[in-house]
Write an enzyme that holds these catalytic residues in place. Structure first.
Site, mmCIF file in Angstrom:
data_model
loop_
_atom_site.group_PDB
_atom_site.id
_atom_site.type_symbol
_atom_site.label_atom_id
_atom_site.label_comp_id
_atom_site.label_asym_id
_atom_site.label_seq_id
_atom_site.Cartn_x
_atom_site.Cartn_y
_atom_site.Cartn_z
ATOM 1 C CG ASN A 1 3.213 -0.986 2.517
ATOM 2 O OD1 ASN A 1 2.685 -1.960 1.989
ATOM 3 N ND2 ASN A 1 4.377 -0.511 2.120
ATOM 4 N N GLY A 2 2.064 -3.640 4.543
ATOM 5 C CA GLY A 2 2.805 -4.851 4.868
ATOM 6 C C GLY A 2 1.851 -5.960 5.249
ATOM 7 N NE ARG B 1 4.058 1.932 -1.687
ATOM 8 C CZ ARG B 1 5.227 1.332 -1.670
ATOM 9 N NH1 ARG B 1 6.154 1.693 -2.516
ATOM 10 N NH2 ARG B 1 5.472 0.380 -0.809
ATOM 11 C CD1 TRP C 1 -2.621 -4.082 -5.267
ATOM 12 C CD2 TRP C 1 -1.772 -5.547 -3.817
ATOM 13 N NE1 TRP C 1 -2.430 -5.267 -5.935
ATOM 14 C CE2 TRP C 1 -1.913 -6.181 -5.081
ATOM 15 C CE3 TRP C 1 -1.248 -6.298 -2.754
ATOM 16 C CZ2 TRP C 1 -1.543 -7.513 -5.293
ATOM 17 C CZ3 TRP C 1 -0.889 -7.614 -2.975
ATOM 18 C CH2 TRP C 1 -1.039 -8.209 -4.229
ATOM 19 C CB CYS D 1 -0.864 -0.034 1.231
ATOM 20 S SG CYS D 1 -1.634 -1.649 1.428
ATOM 21 C CD GLU E 1 2.580 -5.825 -16.422
ATOM 22 O OE1 GLU E 1 3.085 -5.844 -15.304
ATOM 23 O OE2 GLU E 1 3.100 -5.210 -17.379
ATOM 24 C CD GLU F 1 8.597 -6.270 -20.299
ATOM 25 O OE1 GLU F 1 8.569 -7.270 -19.576
ATOM 26 O OE2 GLU F 1 8.223 -5.145 -19.906
ATOM 27 C CE LYS G 1 4.919 -4.155 -19.400
ATOM 28 N NZ LYS G 1 6.048 -4.347 -18.633
ATOM 29 C CG HIS H 1 8.172 -28.409 -29.623
ATOM 30 N ND1 HIS H 1 8.327 -29.673 -30.160
ATOM 31 C CD2 HIS H 1 9.292 -27.724 -29.944
ATOM 32 C CE1 HIS H 1 9.504 -29.747 -30.756
ATOM 33 N NE2 HIS H 1 10.119 -28.571 -30.648
ATOM 34 C CE LYS I 1 6.460 1.260 -11.679
ATOM 35 N NZ LYS I 1 6.476 0.373 -12.829
HETATM 36 C C1 G6P Z 1 5.261 -5.848 -10.156
HETATM 37 C C2 G6P Z 1 5.171 -4.767 -11.209
HETATM 38 C C3 G6P Z 1 6.027 -5.148 -12.414
HETATM 39 C C4 G6P Z 1 7.462 -5.392 -11.970
HETATM 40 C C5 G6P Z 1 7.535 -6.433 -10.867
HETATM 41 C C6 G6P Z 1 8.932 -6.476 -10.247
HETATM 42 O O1 G6P Z 1 4.668 -7.004 -10.612
HETATM 43 O O2 G6P Z 1 3.820 -4.597 -11.614
HETATM 44 O O3 G6P Z 1 6.001 -4.087 -13.358
HETATM 45 O O4 G6P Z 1 8.210 -5.829 -13.073
HETATM 46 O O5 G6P Z 1 6.639 -6.091 -9.810
HETATM 47 O O6 G6P Z 1 9.165 -5.253 -9.619
HETATM 48 P P1 G6P Z 1 10.580 -4.636 -9.350
HETATM 49 O O7 G6P Z 1 10.312 -3.324 -8.689
HETATM 50 O O8 G6P Z 1 11.303 -5.587 -8.431
HETATM 51 O O9 G6P Z 1 11.300 -4.490 -10.640
#
Ligand code: G6P
Length: 616
Positions: A101-102, A27, A75, A2, A496, A489, A493, A512, A611
């Site tokens: 937060n935690g 967050r 969150w 959070c 997500e 990647e 994207k 395969h 994030k």
């Molecule tokens: C979350 C974010 C991703 C990120 C991942 C790792 O899932 O939504 O965008 O790649 O965490 O985060 P970090 O801060 O360790 O790169």
């Protein structure tokens, strides 16, 4: 994961808190809330399901005065994201308000014990247990707030960044940290709290980053913040100066942070390479490689630990380091690594990659590797965050704050640092020919300019292509070699932010399994640049076309064959094969962005994601 904010001082707290929450919304954004000690009505708590904007609507017309307050954007971990489970939580007596937060891991046991003593709970959260426990100790033992916080934290197992206020004491906030980030901002007669420095930056550049087990006692009329641990031992902290300006954390005319961050990449990579890549002197210098030359060049093996997008960067790092330095590299999901029994010792170097520097799994992987004697190198973005502080050395990617939840510029920044790292180590080890090194330095330095050109040329075209493919329910992304992680990647994207199912695959593996999925409905994005495996990729494209799949190809400027086969194509400026990810990723970021926008999705704050993942 959070976001938490706090304020005490001479101005009205509410606007500071709301602005701060908006900065921290990346967050988590399941619910938001604020607690203020108002001049006329005492402790007031307002909280609601939804985003900070919903909280603002909710408080409309209510008393939000007062010069002390704490606020939270959530969150959800324990308990569904509704208004009851939103923070701040109040103790049963109504005396204390807390934000957290935690995760409190032993919350169920503590809750049972408190319920046996007659304490009544309102929410399903672990956080409410904390505030009830603190208040219970405070009244039963007749001690002050700090003492009860210290005593409670000794009983708690888990992670927390928390802030707590007492209805009868509008002159004090107590905050504490264990495994979740917390920063105190020190202004002139005022103090700020934030999960990171972004809520603080426009008021002061003086901050203290709390360490694990620190408790901060923030008193209104004091000129400093006192820090103690749970045993009440005093802790000295150096005040740091933050180097973050406001424009870096605002949208700057773009409709979304994600688009801004995609377009910032050329500038970010220049910042990332500044003082490190020097074409005139023909070298790449990373201070960490100078300071820890022996540890790095003699490494028996590198183990890269990371999550999400950072893990994809790690897959590219593996190829770079193995190709140039001739040292074996393993790439592990941090979440798996931390619970494995890895055979590592002091001849191994662990590279932890993390944009936020706070990802709980990556941090735990670092701790485990450290315990086993490995040398730890961090590649992070957030300055002063937990992972850089836990490592032996490292290199920041210097791409500025990344706010969009889907990572973009951090990925290319990470790949750039990995490229510089592999070149610096390869040079020091003598495993790279001079002319190859020179070409690489020159080409790496030219990447920002080529990214600019690419963004100019492809943005509109991708916008149009995206409109065609919004119907799709599945996407396949294919690539080989350095571009295989690019395919992963690209798929991530899209998943997500547009909620379309997408898979990334090494192109030759298609036969395969995934080939069975291909029909006229299926878009397949193929990174098919002109490199050593070009002809092979062309065969893969023919296989897709034979099954009526729709091909969107990423091709080199001098391509003559793939564009003929593809339904749509995007051209990339020419570069060296190992640098192609720094270009090829960009059209895939844009495509995910425009598809999500066309589908009306919340691009910067996609559902269920956050994030900074400071929980397991
Ligand atoms: C979350 C974010 C991703 C990120 C991942 C790792 O899932 O939504 O965008 O790649 O965490 O985060 P970090 O801060 O360790 O790169």
């Amino acid at each position: 994961m959070c976001g938490i904010v706090g304020y005490i001082g001479k101005r009205q707290a509410y606007p500071v808190l709301i602005k701060g929450l908006k900065r921290l919304e990346y967050r988590g954004y399941d619910s938001a809330g604020v607690a203020l000690i108002t001049e006329s009505s005492g402790l007031q708590v307002y909280k609601t399901k939804g985003k900070v904007a919903d909280l603002e609507k909710y408080t409309d017309g209510k008393d939000v005065t007062g010069t002390i307050g704490i606020a939270h954007t959530r969150w959800a971990t324990h308990g569904e994201p509704n208004s009851t489970n939103a923070h701040p939580h109040i103790s049963a007596s109504g005396q204390l308000a807390i934000i957290h937060n935690g995760i409190i891991e032993n919350y169920a046991v503590l809750k049972d014990q408190l319920m046996e003593k007659g304490v009544e709970f309102r929410s399903d959260t672990d956080t409410e247990v904390l505030v009830q426990l603190i208040d219970y100790i405070r009244t039963k033992k007749n001690v002050d707030l700090l003492t009860s916080v210290r005593m409670a934290l000794r009983m708690v197992i888990g992670a927390y960044a928390l802030a707590i206020i007492d209805k009868d004491n509008p002159d004090q906030i107590i905050a504490a940290r264990q495994s979740s980030p917390l920063v105190v901002g020190i202004g002139d007669g005022e103090f700020f709290l934030g999960s990171d420095a972004s809520p603080i930056v426009e008021y002061t550049d003086k901050v203290v980053y709390l360490d694990d087990q620190d408790i901060a006692v923030i008193n209104r009329n004091s000129d400093h913040v006192e820090f103690v641990n749970v045993n009440n031992e005093k802790i000295d902290h150096e005040i740091k100066k933050i180097n973050l300006n406001l424009s870096q954390i605002e949208k700057g005319g773009y409709p979304h942070f994600m688009l801004k961050e995609i377009f910032e990449q050329p500038q970010c990579l220049m910042d990332c390479m500044r003082g490190r890549v020097n074409v005139d002197l023909n070298n790449v210098v990373l201070s960490a490689v100078i300071d820890y030359r022996k540890e790095l060049i003699n490494a028996r093996r590198f183990i890269i630990v990371a999550c999400g997008t950072s893990w994809h960067a790690g897959l590219i790092g593996k190829q770079l380091i193995e190709n140039f330095c001739q040292i074996p590299v393993e790439v592990e999901y941090a979440s798996e690594f931390r619970y494995s029994n890895p055979v590592i010792d002091n001849r191994d170097v662990v590279i932890a990659i993390s944009q936020s520097g706070e990802t709980a799994d990556t941090l735990a992987a670092v701790e485990l590797a450290k315990k086993r004697g490995a040398f730890i190198f961090g590649i992070c973005n957030a300055i002063g965050s937990s992972i850089p502080r836990a490592t032996n050395t490292g290199s920041y990617i210097h791409v500025g704050p990344e706010i969009g939840v889907a990572s973009t510029k951090a990925f290319t920044g990470q790949v750039t640092v990995l490229t510089m790292l592999s070149l610096a180590i390869a040079k020091a080890r003598g495993t790279i020919e001079n002319h190859e090194y020179e070409t690489l330095v020159r080409e790496l330095n030219a990447i920002p300019e080529k990214q600019k050109q690419l963004l100019d040329e492809c943005n509109e075209k991708i916008h149009e292509i995206a409109k065609i493919f919004t119907y799709a329910r599945n996407f396949l992304y294919l690539g080989r070699g350095y571009n295989y992680p690019v395919a992963l990647e690209g798929a991530l994207k899209l998943k997500e932010i547009s909620y379309i199912h997408a898979e990334g695959y090494p192109a030759a593996e298609m036969k395969h399994g995934p080939i069975a999925l291909i029909d006229e409905e299926m878009p397949v994005v193929v990174v098919a640049t002109k490199n050593a495996l070009y002809e092979k990729l062309m065969s893969n494209i023919q296989e897709i076309k034979a099954r009526k799949g729709r091909v969107i190809a990423i091709v080199s400027k001098d391509d003559d064959k793939v564009r003929e086969l593809a339904d749509e194509y995007i051209e990339l400026p020419k570069t060296l094969e190992c640098l192609e990810p720094l270009l090829a990723t960009i059209p895939l970021q844009l495509m995910a962005y425009y598809i999500a926008v066309a589908k009306g999705k919340d691009v910067d704050q996609p559902r269920n994601l956050a994030k900074s993942v400071t929980v397991e």
